[in-house]
Design a protein around this motif. Sequence first.
Motif, PDB file in Angstrom:
ATOM      1  N   ILE A  16      15.437  22.702 -16.830  1.00 44.75           N
ATOM      2  CA  ILE A  16      16.708  23.069 -16.245  1.00 44.75           C
ATOM      3  C   ILE A  16      17.123  22.123 -15.339  1.00 44.75           C
ATOM      4  N   ALA A  17      17.236  21.146 -14.950  1.00 40.02           N
ATOM      5  CA  ALA A  17      17.717  20.281 -14.337  1.00 40.02           C
ATOM      6  C   ALA A  17      18.373  19.149 -15.310  1.00 40.02           C
ATOM      7  N   ALA A  18      17.477  18.728 -16.135  1.00 41.06           N
ATOM      8  CA  ALA A  18      18.594  18.298 -16.812  1.00 41.06           C
ATOM      9  C   ALA A  18      19.286  19.766 -17.660  1.00 41.06           C
ATOM     10  N   LEU A  25      28.017  17.180 -17.762  1.00 42.17           N
ATOM     11  CA  LEU A  25      28.925  16.358 -17.991  1.00 42.17           C
ATOM     12  C   LEU A  25      29.707  16.326 -18.444  1.00 42.17           C
ATOM     13  N   PRO A  26      29.648  16.580 -20.274  1.00 44.91           N
ATOM     14  CA  PRO A  26      30.707  16.882 -20.244  1.00 44.91           C
ATOM     15  C   PRO A  26      32.024  16.914 -19.948  1.00 44.91           C
ATOM     16  N   ARG A  27      32.491  18.532 -19.418  1.00 49.03           N
ATOM     17  CA  ARG A  27      33.197  18.727 -18.694  1.00 49.03           C
ATOM     18  C   ARG A  27      33.319  18.054 -17.523  1.00 49.03           C
ATOM     19  N   LEU A  28      33.447  16.724 -17.067  1.00 47.85           N
ATOM     20  CA  LEU A  28      33.403  15.420 -16.296  1.00 47.85           C
ATOM     21  C   LEU A  28      34.720  14.512 -17.229  1.00 47.85           C
ATOM     22  N   MET A  29      34.843  14.769 -18.660  1.00 51.49           N
ATOM     23  CA  MET A  29      35.257  13.617 -19.688  1.00 51.49           C
ATOM     24  C   MET A  29      37.222  14.483 -19.789  1.00 51.49           C
ATOM     25  N   GLY A 295      23.868  20.283 -27.493  1.00 54.37           N
ATOM     26  CA  GLY A 295      22.973  21.288 -28.183  1.00 54.37           C
ATOM     27  C   GLY A 295      21.796  19.208 -28.213  1.00 54.37           C
ATOM     28  N   GLN A 296      22.286  18.000 -28.827  1.00 51.20           N
ATOM     29  CA  GLN A 296      21.763  17.085 -29.127  1.00 51.20           C
ATOM     30  C   GLN A 296      21.337  16.220 -27.415  1.00 51.20           C
ATOM     31  N   MET A 300      17.226  15.909 -26.375  1.00 51.69           N
ATOM     32  CA  MET A 300      16.295  14.540 -26.456  1.00 51.69           C
ATOM     33  C   MET A 300      15.755  14.976 -25.096  1.00 51.69           C
ATOM     34  N   THR A 301      15.943  15.917 -24.431  1.00 52.54           N
ATOM     35  CA  THR A 301      15.492  15.630 -22.886  1.00 52.54           C
ATOM     36  C   THR A 301      14.071  16.736 -23.691  1.00 52.54           C
TER      37      THR A 301
END
Length: 325
Positions: A16-18, A25-29, A295-296, A300-301
């Motif tokens: 859940i944390a990941a 993270l993507p929304r900071l791009m 999704g990717q 990985m997580t």
Amino acid sequence: MAFLLRRVVFYLAAFIAAATINFFLPRLMPGDPVQIMFAGAGSNLSMENLNALKLTFGFIDAPIGQQYLAYLQSVFTGDLGRSVKYFPLPVTELLARALVWTVGLVGSATIVSFILGTLLGVMAAWRRGTLFDSVVSLLSIFSSSVPAVVISLTMLFVFGYSLGWFPNGYAADPMLDPAFGWSYISSVIHHGALPMFTMVIVLTGGFAVTMRNNMINLLGDDYIVMGRAKGLSENHVMLWYAARNALLPTVSALAISIGTILGGSLVTEVVFNYPGLGNMLYQAILARDYPVIQGQLLIMTAAMLVSNFVVDLSYVLLDPRLKKA
């Protein structure tokens, strides 16, 4: 049972944390795929078209908390949305296609490199100070230190372009129809041999160095001396006394590599134009395809957490002290 329950709860919280980091993270791009498409169309799209695109791709104008809850719901229901770059294909379908190629490539390379690196590390430690130990140590440190992109480009140039022994890209001959036949299977093996061999070179050195160092730290322990005093053969003491106990940290390294290689294979897959998860992640990053990126990263997580969970259980089986505890 209590141990198993504690580990399940721990890894669920870690997932859940990941997933939370994966959401933010993507929304900071800078920028988003809809704005990129809108800017690329120039004045041909109106604001109504822009809003329609946002609704189509699921970019709702809502508070960040509401978006986060909707995202968590989609994660646990398996609905990861539709790809922006490959619209209207679902993300799960795209990742499932790429996962087959990555598991075949990375899985075979990891198994071969783990077995080869472990055996080389055991033999180098058992023959420490000899020429064999020096050669194995030097090559292992070299292969684990050189960046994967350098090895990939070198292998592609030498064996792909210069000698022409292997194809320069793709997972199979594009002129063949995908079918369960020897012609297609042999093409897949031929196209995947060079990137797999490249990953074996990159991974084997790390396993060999780890196993060698672990073995050397154990060779002076009392149970090794006792095994030799009992008259056991050198191979028996090496494999069943020293190597078995030295294998525990190497198994941890294997678990970490399983999760990281699914993303770390990005360099190899991009260089060889291999249609796996790494190449798809690269293309998704360029297109700001948030659903595919998320999704990717979730794959990985999940791979990392599951592999570490298996290692926790295998520790109990490999170490009698933990089994007794």
